[in-house]
Design a protein around this motif. Structure first.
Motif, PDB file in Angstrom:
ATOM      1  N   LYS A  52       0.810  -1.225   0.000  1.00 34.64           N
ATOM      2  CA  LYS A  52       0.000   0.000   0.000  1.00 34.64           C
ATOM      3  C   LYS A  52       0.840   1.269   0.000  1.00 34.64           C
ATOM      4  CE  LYS A  52      -0.823   0.194   4.986  1.00 34.64           C
ATOM      5  NZ  LYS A  52      -1.831   0.143   6.019  1.00 34.64           N
ATOM      6  N   HIS A  53       2.155   1.127   0.232  1.00 32.69           N
ATOM      7  CA  HIS A  53       3.058   2.292   0.235  1.00 32.69           C
ATOM      8  C   HIS A  53       3.859   2.392  -1.052  1.00 32.69           C
ATOM      9  CE1 HIS A  53       2.178   3.116   4.410  1.00 32.69           C
ATOM     10  NE2 HIS A  53       2.399   1.861   4.696  1.00 32.69           N
ATOM     11  N   TYR A  54       3.412   1.711  -2.074  1.00 42.21           N
ATOM     12  CA  TYR A  54       4.168   1.664  -3.329  1.00 42.21           C
ATOM     13  C   TYR A  54       4.147   3.037  -4.007  1.00 42.21           C
ATOM     14  CZ  TYR A  54       6.094  -0.187  -7.636  1.00 42.21           C
ATOM     15  OH  TYR A  54       6.903  -0.451  -8.693  1.00 42.21           O
ATOM     16  N   LEU A  55       5.314   3.613  -4.180  1.00 43.69           N
ATOM     17  CA  LEU A  55       5.446   4.864  -4.922  1.00 43.69           C
ATOM     18  C   LEU A  55       6.505   4.658  -6.008  1.00 43.69           C
ATOM     19  CD1 LEU A  55       4.509   7.783  -5.165  1.00 43.69           C
ATOM     20  CD2 LEU A  55       6.276   8.429  -3.549  1.00 43.69           C
ATOM     21  N   THR A  56       7.716   4.323  -5.568  1.00 35.79           N
ATOM     22  CA  THR A  56       8.779   4.028  -6.531  1.00 35.79           C
ATOM     23  C   THR A  56       9.135   2.544  -6.530  1.00 35.79           C
ATOM     24  OG1 THR A  56      10.542   4.386  -4.920  1.00 35.79           O
ATOM     25  CG2 THR A  56       9.798   6.306  -6.188  1.00 35.79           C
ATOM     26  N   GLY A  57       8.745   1.842  -5.489  1.00 29.58           N
ATOM     27  CA  GLY A  57       9.065   0.423  -5.378  1.00 29.58           C
ATOM     28  C   GLY A  57      10.396   0.156  -4.702  1.00 29.58           C
ATOM     29  N   ALA A  58      11.130   1.202  -4.361  1.00 30.06           N
ATOM     30  CA  ALA A  58      12.454   1.028  -3.766  1.00 30.06           C
ATOM     31  C   ALA A  58      12.377   0.339  -2.404  1.00 30.06           C
ATOM     32  CB  ALA A  58      13.154   2.377  -3.629  1.00 30.06           C
ATOM     33  N   THR A  59      11.419   0.726  -1.592  1.00 26.48           N
ATOM     34  CA  THR A  59      11.303   0.121  -0.265  1.00 26.48           C
ATOM     35  C   THR A  59      10.916  -1.336  -0.384  1.00 26.48           C
ATOM     36  OG1 THR A  59      10.634   2.271   0.602  1.00 26.48           O
ATOM     37  CG2 THR A  59      10.254   0.372   2.010  1.00 26.48           C
ATOM     38  N   GLU A  60       9.973  -1.635  -1.241  1.00 29.20           N
ATOM     39  CA  GLU A  60       9.559  -3.025  -1.431  1.00 29.20           C
ATOM     40  C   GLU A  60      10.715  -3.875  -1.966  1.00 29.20           C
ATOM     41  OE1 GLU A  60       6.092  -5.668  -3.611  1.00 29.20           O
ATOM     42  OE2 GLU A  60       6.087  -3.498  -3.824  1.00 29.20           O
ATOM     43  N   ARG A  61      11.492  -3.343  -2.887  1.00 24.97           N
ATOM     44  CA  ARG A  61      12.643  -4.081  -3.427  1.00 24.97           C
ATOM     45  C   ARG A  61      13.718  -4.293  -2.375  1.00 24.97           C
ATOM     46  NH1 ARG A  61      11.631  -0.766  -7.811  1.00 24.97           N
ATOM     47  NH2 ARG A  61      13.298   0.667  -7.214  1.00 24.97           N
ATOM     48  N   ASN A  83      16.720  -3.846   3.718  1.00 22.55           N
ATOM     49  CA  ASN A  83      18.117  -3.491   3.568  1.00 22.55           C
ATOM     50  C   ASN A  83      18.174  -1.962   3.506  1.00 22.55           C
ATOM     51  OD1 ASN A  83      20.743  -3.028   2.782  1.00 22.55           O
ATOM     52  ND2 ASN A  83      20.798  -4.802   1.422  1.00 22.55           N
ATOM     53  N   ILE A  84      18.555  -1.352   4.587  1.00 21.01           N
ATOM     54  CA  ILE A  84      18.519   0.103   4.727  1.00 21.01           C
ATOM     55  C   ILE A  84      19.389   0.797   3.673  1.00 21.01           C
ATOM     56  CG2 ILE A  84      18.984   2.051   6.285  1.00 21.01           C
ATOM     57  CD1 ILE A  84      16.581   0.265   7.084  1.00 21.01           C
ATOM     58  N   SER A  85      20.548   0.256   3.393  1.00 24.45           N
ATOM     59  CA  SER A  85      21.453   0.902   2.441  1.00 24.45           C
ATOM     60  C   SER A  85      21.026   0.726   0.985  1.00 24.45           C
ATOM     61  CB  SER A  85      22.880   0.373   2.627  1.00 24.45           C
ATOM     62  OG  SER A  85      22.912  -1.017   2.388  1.00 24.45           O
ATOM     63  N   ASN A  86      20.068  -0.144   0.738  1.00 21.95           N
ATOM     64  CA  ASN A  86      19.578  -0.357  -0.633  1.00 21.95           C
ATOM     65  C   ASN A  86      18.140   0.102  -0.801  1.00 21.95           C
ATOM     66  OD1 ASN A  86      21.809  -1.309  -1.925  1.00 21.95           O
ATOM     67  ND2 ASN A  86      21.283  -3.462  -1.757  1.00 21.95           N
ATOM     68  N   GLY A  87      17.797   1.259  -0.275  1.00 22.39           N
ATOM     69  CA  GLY A  87      16.472   1.827  -0.483  1.00 22.39           C
ATOM     70  C   GLY A  87      15.469   1.553   0.612  1.00 22.39           C
ATOM     71  N   GLY A  88      15.891   0.939   1.701  1.00 24.52           N
ATOM     72  CA  GLY A  88      14.965   0.594   2.767  1.00 24.52           C
ATOM     73  C   GLY A  88      14.832   1.626   3.864  1.00 24.52           C
ATOM     74  N   ILE A  89      15.500   2.754   3.718  1.00 24.05           N
ATOM     75  CA  ILE A  89      15.453   3.781   4.761  1.00 24.05           C
ATOM     76  C   ILE A  89      14.019   4.263   5.005  1.00 24.05           C
ATOM     77  CG2 ILE A  89      15.933   5.740   3.224  1.00 24.05           C
ATOM     78  CD1 ILE A  89      17.394   5.401   6.729  1.00 24.05           C
ATOM     79  N   ALA A  90      13.204   4.283   3.962  1.00 23.62           N
ATOM     80  CA  ALA A  90      11.821   4.740   4.111  1.00 23.62           C
ATOM     81  C   ALA A  90      11.029   3.835   5.052  1.00 23.62           C
ATOM     82  CB  ALA A  90      11.136   4.807   2.749  1.00 23.62           C
ATOM     83  N   SER A  91      11.441   2.574   5.179  1.00 25.80           N
ATOM     84  CA  SER A  91      10.722   1.650   6.062  1.00 25.80           C
ATOM     85  C   SER A  91      10.734   2.134   7.509  1.00 25.80           C
ATOM     86  CB  SER A  91      11.313   0.245   5.970  1.00 25.80           C
ATOM     87  OG  SER A  91      12.634   0.224   6.494  1.00 25.80           O
ATOM     88  N   ILE A  92      11.809   2.788   7.903  1.00 29.99           N
ATOM     89  CA  ILE A  92      11.906   3.320   9.266  1.00 29.99           C
ATOM     90  C   ILE A  92      10.844   4.388   9.487  1.00 29.99           C
ATOM     91  CG2 ILE A  92      13.366   4.596  10.887  1.00 29.99           C
ATOM     92  CD1 ILE A  92      15.780   3.228   9.487  1.00 29.99           C
ATOM     93  N   PHE A  93      10.716   5.291   8.522  1.00 29.52           N
ATOM     94  CA  PHE A  93       9.725   6.358   8.641  1.00 29.52           C
ATOM     95  C   PHE A  93       8.306   5.803   8.568  1.00 29.52           C
ATOM     96  CE2 PHE A  93      13.473   8.363   6.569  1.00 29.52           C
ATOM     97  CZ  PHE A  93      13.903   9.057   7.684  1.00 29.52           C
ATOM     98  N   LEU A  94       8.121   4.763   7.760  1.00 26.66           N
ATOM     99  CA  LEU A  94       6.795   4.151   7.654  1.00 26.66           C
ATOM    100  C   LEU A  94       6.405   3.463   8.967  1.00 26.66           C
ATOM    101  CD1 LEU A  94       7.041   2.618   4.079  1.00 26.66           C
ATOM    102  CD2 LEU A  94       5.624   4.558   4.786  1.00 26.66           C
ATOM    103  N   MET A  95       7.335   2.744   9.568  1.00 28.80           N
ATOM    104  CA  MET A  95       7.019   2.000  10.790  1.00 28.80           C
ATOM    105  C   MET A  95       6.891   2.893  12.017  1.00 28.80           C
ATOM    106  SD  MET A  95       8.880  -1.683  10.782  1.00 28.80           S
ATOM    107  CE  MET A  95      10.448  -1.348  10.032  1.00 28.80           C
ATOM    108  N   TYR A  96       7.714   3.931  12.110  1.00 28.31           N
ATOM    109  CA  TYR A  96       7.741   4.754  13.315  1.00 28.31           C
ATOM    110  C   TYR A  96       7.087   6.112  13.147  1.00 28.31           C
ATOM    111  CZ  TYR A  96      10.833   1.132  14.972  1.00 28.31           C
ATOM    112  OH  TYR A  96      11.349  -0.080  15.329  1.00 28.31           O
TER     113      TYR A  96
END
Length: 136
Positions: A52-61, A83-96
């Protein structure tokens, strides 16, 4: 589950581990099987929520798709999550959350929720109990 790592822990784990070891079972392989099944469950749960957070797909990838099991003596763990260094940094903002965005509790719960922890324990216990049944 501590931080973003899966470990094998359930009620009676030590007794089951010792029992399998005495029966000559390959407890290292059984432990890895339990971690692999746990990893698959958590990853699939996160994958359905992150859609549901798909914008660029980087976080999902950046979601880890294959477990890497690390052993330290007799303890094993598998890293799960993004993997935070491979586009997963947004997951932190999404979760917290952020000051302008509320946290996505369903994404957080996919990794750290009580129901997830309970299911992971049940999966691991099932794997070990199935092995005990093979030897008895």
């Amino acid at each position: 589950m501590a931080k973003n790592r899966l470990t094998v822990k359930f009620d009676g784990f030590e007794e089951t581990f010792e029992r399998l070891d005495k029966l000559g079972a390959n407890v290292k392989k059984i432990t890895e099987d339990a971690l692999n099944e746990s990893f698959d469950y958590v990853t699939q749960k996160a994958k359905t929520v992150i859609n549901k957070h798909y914008l660029t797909g980087a976080t999902e990838r950046s979601l880890k798709k294959t477990p890497v099991i690390n052993w330290e003596g007799a303890k094993a763990e598998a890293k799960v999550g993004f993997n935070i260094s491979n586009g997963g940094i947004a997951s932190i903002f999404l979760m917290y959350g952020t000051p302008k965005m509320s946290p996505d509790r369903s994404l957080y719960n996919a990794f750290y929720g009580a129901a997830t922890k309970k299911k992971v324990k049940a999966i691991q216990e099932k794997v070990f109990k199935a092995e005990v049944e093979k030897y008895i």
